[in-house]
Design an enzyme around this catalytic site. Structure first.
Site, PDB file in Angstrom:
ATOM      1  N   ALA A  71       0.873  -1.180   0.000  1.00  0.00           N
ATOM      2  CA  ALA A  71       0.000   0.000   0.000  1.00  0.00           C
ATOM      3  C   ALA A  71       0.909   1.228   0.000  1.00  0.00           C
ATOM      4  O   ALA A  71       2.086   1.148   0.381  1.00  0.00           O
ATOM      5  CB  ALA A  71      -0.874  -0.022   1.248  1.00  0.00           C
ATOM      6  N   GLY A  79       0.775  -4.934   0.897  1.00  0.00           N
ATOM      7  CA  GLY A  79      -0.413  -5.002   0.050  1.00  0.00           C
ATOM      8  C   GLY A  79      -0.133  -5.647  -1.303  1.00  0.00           C
ATOM      9  O   GLY A  79      -1.044  -6.189  -1.927  1.00  0.00           O
ATOM     10  N   GLU A 128      -0.381  -9.252  -0.651  1.00  0.00           N
ATOM     11  CA  GLU A 128      -1.809  -9.522  -0.396  1.00  0.00           C
ATOM     12  C   GLU A 128      -2.601  -9.520  -1.701  1.00  0.00           C
ATOM     13  O   GLU A 128      -3.475 -10.355  -1.921  1.00  0.00           O
ATOM     14  CB  GLU A 128      -2.360  -8.482   0.591  1.00  0.00           C
ATOM     15  N   GLU A 163       4.828  -5.029   7.116  1.00  0.00           N
ATOM     16  CA  GLU A 163       4.104  -3.931   7.781  1.00  0.00           C
ATOM     17  C   GLU A 163       4.587  -3.707   9.211  1.00  0.00           C
ATOM     18  O   GLU A 163       4.626  -2.582   9.703  1.00  0.00           O
ATOM     19  CB  GLU A 163       2.594  -4.212   7.793  1.00  0.00           C
TER      20      GLU A 163
HETATM   21  N1  CAA Z   1       4.661   3.227  -0.625  1.00  0.00           N
HETATM   22  C1  CAA Z   1       5.054   4.378  -1.161  1.00  0.00           C
HETATM   23  N2  CAA Z   1       6.206   4.527  -1.840  1.00  0.00           N
HETATM   24  C2  CAA Z   1       6.993   3.438  -1.972  1.00  0.00           C
HETATM   25  C3  CAA Z   1       6.640   2.192  -1.416  1.00  0.00           C
HETATM   26  C4  CAA Z   1       5.404   2.105  -0.714  1.00  0.00           C
HETATM   27  N3  CAA Z   1       4.970   0.946  -0.213  1.00  0.00           N
HETATM   28  N4  CAA Z   1       7.637   1.314  -1.699  1.00  0.00           N
HETATM   29  C5  CAA Z   1       8.554   1.986  -2.407  1.00  0.00           C
HETATM   30  N5  CAA Z   1       8.167   3.266  -2.562  1.00  0.00           N
HETATM   31  C6  CAA Z   1       8.887   4.333  -3.269  1.00  0.00           C
HETATM   32  C7  CAA Z   1      10.048   4.850  -2.453  1.00  0.00           C
HETATM   33  O1  CAA Z   1       9.617   5.774  -1.484  1.00  0.00           O
HETATM   34  C8  CAA Z   1      10.907   5.441  -3.527  1.00  0.00           C
HETATM   35  O2  CAA Z   1      10.384   6.693  -3.883  1.00  0.00           O
HETATM   36  P1  CAA Z   1      11.337   8.005  -3.966  1.00  0.00           P
HETATM   37  O3  CAA Z   1      12.278   7.672  -5.096  1.00  0.00           O
HETATM   38  O4  CAA Z   1      10.385   9.097  -4.266  1.00  0.00           O
HETATM   39  O5  CAA Z   1      12.028   8.091  -2.654  1.00  0.00           O
HETATM   40  C9  CAA Z   1      10.696   4.503  -4.705  1.00  0.00           C
HETATM   41  O6  CAA Z   1       9.476   3.823  -4.447  1.00  0.00           O
HETATM   42  C10 CAA Z   1      11.800   3.471  -4.845  1.00  0.00           C
HETATM   43  O7  CAA Z   1      11.921   2.800  -3.597  1.00  0.00           O
HETATM   44  P2  CAA Z   1      13.329   2.600  -2.857  1.00  0.00           P
HETATM   45  O8  CAA Z   1      14.240   3.738  -3.172  1.00  0.00           O
HETATM   46  O9  CAA Z   1      13.029   2.322  -1.427  1.00  0.00           O
HETATM   47  O10 CAA Z   1      13.846   1.290  -3.634  1.00  0.00           O
HETATM   48  P3  CAA Z   1      14.842   0.179  -3.073  1.00  0.00           P
HETATM   49  O11 CAA Z   1      15.149  -0.685  -4.245  1.00  0.00           O
HETATM   50  O12 CAA Z   1      15.958   0.785  -2.320  1.00  0.00           O
HETATM   51  O13 CAA Z   1      13.974  -0.657  -1.989  1.00  0.00           O
HETATM   52  C11 CAA Z   1      12.005  -1.834  -1.209  1.00  0.00           C
HETATM   53  C12 CAA Z   1      12.875  -1.420  -2.419  1.00  0.00           C
HETATM   54  C13 CAA Z   1      12.778  -2.799  -0.310  1.00  0.00           C
HETATM   55  C14 CAA Z   1      10.765  -2.522  -1.767  1.00  0.00           C
HETATM   56  C15 CAA Z   1      11.613  -0.573  -0.386  1.00  0.00           C
HETATM   57  O14 CAA Z   1      11.091   0.394  -1.293  1.00  0.00           O
HETATM   58  C16 CAA Z   1      10.578  -0.810   0.674  1.00  0.00           C
HETATM   59  O15 CAA Z   1      10.890  -1.322   1.737  1.00  0.00           O
HETATM   60  N6  CAA Z   1       9.323  -0.406   0.404  1.00  0.00           N
HETATM   61  C17 CAA Z   1       8.242  -0.512   1.385  1.00  0.00           C
HETATM   62  C18 CAA Z   1       7.771  -1.943   1.594  1.00  0.00           C
HETATM   63  C19 CAA Z   1       6.687  -1.990   2.637  1.00  0.00           C
HETATM   64  O16 CAA Z   1       6.885  -1.720   3.793  1.00  0.00           O
HETATM   65  N7  CAA Z   1       5.454  -2.364   2.201  1.00  0.00           N
HETATM   66  C20 CAA Z   1       4.312  -2.458   3.077  1.00  0.00           C
HETATM   67  C21 CAA Z   1       3.486  -1.233   2.970  1.00  0.00           C
HETATM   68  S1  CAA Z   1       2.184  -1.164   4.161  1.00  0.00           S
HETATM   69  C22 CAA Z   1       0.951  -2.107   3.519  1.00  0.00           C
HETATM   70  O17 CAA Z   1       1.050  -2.640   2.430  1.00  0.00           O
HETATM   71  C23 CAA Z   1      -0.307  -2.220   4.348  1.00  0.00           C
HETATM   72  C24 CAA Z   1      -1.258  -3.251   3.869  1.00  0.00           C
HETATM   73  O18 CAA Z   1      -1.301  -4.364   4.322  1.00  0.00           O
HETATM   74  C25 CAA Z   1      -2.246  -2.956   2.835  1.00  0.00           C
END
Ligand code: CAA
Length: 258
Positions: A65, A109, A112, A132
């Site tokens: 998400a 998400g 999911e 999460e």
């Molecule tokens: N939401 C918003 N933006 C996201 C995102 C997310 N879930 N995942 C990645 N992005 C964005 C980053 O902020 C970044 O944007 P900017 O360039 O503007 O900073 C861009 O995508 C590229 O991401 P990274 O620079 O972080 O890329 P990376 O290769 O270094 O890392 C990754 C990749 C490990 C997937 C890392 O992006 C990450 O940990 N993302 C979040 C994963 C996460 O926690 N997901 C769970 C979300 S909560 C949820 O989903 C609730 C639910 O159950 C519905």
């Protein structure tokens, strides 16, 4: 129809939906979820479409998400608006089969969403997880339930409690994905599989899907009875007759979806 965050196209009898927010690793923001729902509605209503493939990019199916969209929300907002809304569940509620073709990250998400599909074909670089907990929340789109059903309590609990990410090999070993294919062949493989399904009798495909899904919602005895009645129902169809006649006559069946 033109979309901003997804691509939707027809590949013969297969509807292909590609999540397309590359700069945010396909983070599932509300407008994307709305567009996905709209594209699914279009394919559901299109009698030429017999199966749907949902995919992302080589780097990310979806990284969850949209954290930036969520970060300022408070309890009364998410509770009142019932976030994660039922719009997310549209994939799970789709009556036509939906195959997830997952490359790269399927996190939160994203994982999911892949699990809401009927099955997952994974590229060799796929990574699955429910991280999460590392950002102070828990899965909100069915992760604690569907992951547990897919891989069992031990792995699901560890993944939800630690945020540990599972690679494609482990995902296949654990039953989360049906198979692993080389990244370069992922889409081709998923489209071929979808095309096979789309060429079958569509009402029978729906009955098979409903019957398998029943296994997650009911007792064994009720599920077996549901299956038997659906099996009986296929005998009301011309396609069932055609399928069995074609077998006896050593020819390919010509299903009419009736
Ligand atoms: N939401 C918003 N933006 C996201 C995102 C997310 N879930 N995942 C990645 N992005 C964005 C980053 O902020 C970044 O944007 P900017 O360039 O503007 O900073 C861009 O995508 C590229 O991401 P990274 O620079 O972080 O890329 P990376 O290769 O270094 O890392 C990754 C990749 C490990 C997937 C890392 O992006 C990450 O940990 N993302 C979040 C994963 C996460 O926690 N997901 C769970 C979300 S909560 C949820 O989903 C609730 C639910 O159950 C519905």
């Amino acid at each position: 129809m033109a979309y901003e965050h997804i691509l939707a196209e027809k590949k013969g009898r297969v509807g292909l939906i590609t999540l397309n927010r590359p700069k945010a690793l396909n983070a599932l923001c509300t407008p994307l979820i709305d567009e996905l729902g709209a594209a699914l509605d279009v394919f559901e209503a299109d009698s030429e479409i017999g199966c749907i493939v949902l995919t992302g990019s080589e780097k990310a199916f979806a990284a969850g998400a949209d954290i930036k969209e969520m970060s300022e929300r408070d309890f009364i907002d998410v509770y009142s608006n019932d976030f994660i809304t039922d719009d997310w569940e549209k994939v799970a509620k789709c009556r036509k089969p939906v195959i997830a073709a997952v490359a790269g990250y399927a996190l939160g998400g994203g994982c999911e969403m892949a699990m809401m599909c009927d099955f997952i074909i994974a590229a060799d670089n796929a990574k699955f997880g429910q991280p999460e907990i590392t950002i102070g929340t828990i899965p909100g789109a069915g992760g604690t339930q569907r992951l547990t059903r897919a891989v069992g309590k031990a792995k699901a609990m560890e993944m939800c409690l630690t945020g540990r990410i599972m690679d494609a090999e482990e995902a296949e070993r654990s039953g989360l994905v049906t198979r692993i294919v080389p990244l370069d062949n992922l889409l081709e493989n998923a489209l071929e599989t979808a095309d096979k399904i789309a060429k079958l009798s569509q009402p029978v495909v729906m009955m098979a899907k409903e019957s398998v899904n029943k296994a997650f919602e009911t007792t064994l005895a009720e599920g077996v009875m549901f299956e038997r009645r659906a099996f009986h129902t296929t005998f009301a169809l011309e396609d069932r007759k055609e399928g069995m006649s074609a077998f006896a006559e050593k020819r390919q069946p010509n299903f009419q979806n009736k």
